[in-house]
Scaffold this motif. Sequence first.
Motif, PDB file in Angstrom:
ATOM      1  N   UNK A 165       0.841  -1.247   0.028  1.00 43.27           N
ATOM      2  CA  UNK A 165      -0.056   0.086   0.042  1.00 43.27           C
ATOM      3  C   UNK A 165       0.721   1.158   0.177  1.00 43.27           C
ATOM      4  N   UNK A 166       1.833   1.167   0.931  1.00 43.06           N
ATOM      5  CA  UNK A 166       2.774   2.558   1.041  1.00 43.06           C
ATOM      6  C   UNK A 166       3.656   2.551  -0.494  1.00 43.06           C
ATOM      7  N   UNK A 199      -5.529  -2.170   0.154  1.00 42.08           N
ATOM      8  CA  UNK A 199      -5.184  -0.789  -0.753  1.00 42.08           C
ATOM      9  C   UNK A 199      -6.692  -0.173  -0.722  1.00 42.08           C
ATOM     10  N   UNK A 200      -7.593  -0.727  -0.695  1.00 38.69           N
ATOM     11  CA  UNK A 200      -8.912  -0.168  -0.877  1.00 38.69           C
ATOM     12  C   UNK A 200      -9.493   0.786   0.278  1.00 38.69           C
ATOM     13  N   UNK A 201      -8.672   0.701   1.310  1.00 38.37           N
ATOM     14  CA  UNK A 201      -8.856   1.542   2.611  1.00 38.37           C
ATOM     15  C   UNK A 201      -8.445   2.859   2.386  1.00 38.37           C
ATOM     16  N   UNK A 204      -9.926   5.595  -3.137  1.00 37.16           N
ATOM     17  CA  UNK A 204     -10.088   4.511  -4.327  1.00 37.16           C
ATOM     18  C   UNK A 204     -10.181   5.395  -5.659  1.00 37.16           C
ATOM     19  N   UNK A 205     -10.457   6.530  -5.736  1.00 39.81           N
ATOM     20  CA  UNK A 205     -10.534   7.122  -6.887  1.00 39.81           C
ATOM     21  C   UNK A 205      -9.231   7.433  -7.357  1.00 39.81           C
ATOM     22  N   UNK A 206      -8.180   7.696  -6.554  1.00 36.39           N
ATOM     23  CA  UNK A 206      -6.629   8.002  -6.779  1.00 36.39           C
ATOM     24  C   UNK A 206      -6.037   6.620  -7.135  1.00 36.39           C
ATOM     25  N   UNK A 207      -6.616   5.336  -6.674  1.00 34.32           N
ATOM     26  CA  UNK A 207      -6.078   4.242  -7.053  1.00 34.32           C
ATOM     27  C   UNK A 207      -6.317   3.976  -8.221  1.00 34.32           C
ATOM     28  N   UNK A 208      -7.773   3.915  -8.815  1.00 35.96           N
ATOM     29  CA  UNK A 208      -8.190   3.849 -10.078  1.00 35.96           C
ATOM     30  C   UNK A 208      -7.548   4.337 -11.083  1.00 35.96           C
ATOM     31  N   UNK A 209      -7.107   5.672 -10.918  1.00 40.16           N
ATOM     32  CA  UNK A 209      -6.507   6.703 -11.682  1.00 40.16           C
ATOM     33  C   UNK A 209      -4.930   6.151 -12.305  1.00 40.16           C
ATOM     34  N   UNK A 210      -4.377   5.599 -11.274  1.00 43.09           N
ATOM     35  CA  UNK A 210      -2.968   5.224 -11.319  1.00 43.09           C
ATOM     36  C   UNK A 210      -3.301   3.771 -11.844  1.00 43.09           C
ATOM     37  N   UNK A 228     -10.428 -11.752   1.919  1.00 42.88           N
ATOM     38  CA  UNK A 228      -9.886 -11.933   3.228  1.00 42.88           C
ATOM     39  C   UNK A 228      -9.853 -10.542   3.909  1.00 42.88           C
ATOM     40  N   UNK A 229     -10.120  -9.409   3.181  1.00 43.99           N
ATOM     41  CA  UNK A 229     -10.003  -8.114   3.813  1.00 43.99           C
ATOM     42  C   UNK A 229     -11.075  -7.125   3.224  1.00 43.99           C
ATOM     43  N   UNK A 230     -10.956  -6.299   2.687  1.00 47.95           N
ATOM     44  CA  UNK A 230     -11.830  -5.122   2.522  1.00 47.95           C
ATOM     45  C   UNK A 230     -12.785  -5.275   1.140  1.00 47.95           C
ATOM     46  N   UNK A 231     -13.257  -6.734   1.195  1.00 45.75           N
ATOM     47  CA  UNK A 231     -13.960  -7.162  -0.332  1.00 45.75           C
ATOM     48  C   UNK A 231     -15.262  -6.180  -0.361  1.00 45.75           C
ATOM     49  N   UNK A 232     -15.669  -5.459  -1.336  1.00 41.39           N
ATOM     50  CA  UNK A 232     -16.474  -4.766  -1.610  1.00 41.39           C
ATOM     51  C   UNK A 232     -16.911  -4.854  -3.284  1.00 41.39           C
TER      52      UNK A 232
END
Length: 326
Positions: A165-166, A199-201, A204-210, A228-232
């Motif tokens: 994530x970092x 990573x979804x914590x 999210x918009x910035x993640x999707x752009x990258x 196992x985590x932030x499933x959505x």
Amino acid sequence: MTALNQEFQLASDTYRTTASIGACLFNGSQIGAELLLKQTELAMYWAKRAGTNLVQIFDPAMEVAIIQRTALKNDLHEAVSGRKFELYYQAQIEGTQLVGAEALLRWSHPSKGWISPGEFIPLAEETGLIVPLGLWVLESACTQLAAWSRIPELQQLTIAVNVSVQQFNQPDFVKQVGDVLRKTGVNPKCLKLELTESLLASDVDAIINKMNTLRAEGIRFSLDDFGTGYSSLSYLKRLPINQLKIDQAFVRDLLVNAEDSIIAKAIIELSQNMGFEVIAEGVETSAHQAFLAEMGCNIYQGYLFGRPLPIHEFEQSPAFLSLRVQ
């Protein structure tokens, strides 16, 4: 603790607080005030690490653990600066054919021997060393891809690289990846970046752009440890991923645990309906493979096909050698 948990008023607002409390048992003047406070503070931080709203009594083992952790942290700094790590590769099989590998980081400590990734990866994340370490992994994996690309029968092999994530959240992450690709001359379609649901914590918009920027270059994405985590599902339909990875926690017992088999089947069906590839990790037996194949999953990773190996051993494995003789 009870007193501190009571509601209190600040102006017109009501607040509730929690506390982390450290305590130390002592006998008269046998311990000095300075050491007593040091041990009590250490117990308090131990309580904070364990969660919130906890009380922890000092134990000498805490001090030993802190000293060892500090020493390991210093060793990790030296290992990162000296690039004293090695990449191991674990085969990824489609049907019966090798299609790629996952790059897995290993650290052989000069005096302690092999350090488990479960021990040093969290420490690298805590110290921020995961960022330069992750870049080294990316560069090393792409260098290996470049070597394979010069051999016609190996040109289609992919390497999956885990991205923390970092590392992903670095402002210049996209540029770093692009620089590595240009430096090594690797076909971007052979590079797969594995992201975890944690990573979804973040944004999210910035993640999707990258992700969209990198995917436009040909890079593929795999969502690791799915379920196992932030499933959505609302995030899943927006993320430009290519592959879902069934976590080994669901694969290990799917032959004997009805809930695990139901979850695995649901992930496979979801992947198929959304147009994703699906890969199962932790495939250890032929029975696992047959069960997954029957459910519609035909890409696998696990001990059935080989343990993680250093590159010279990986390239001598039966699955790899079978590509060279085709």
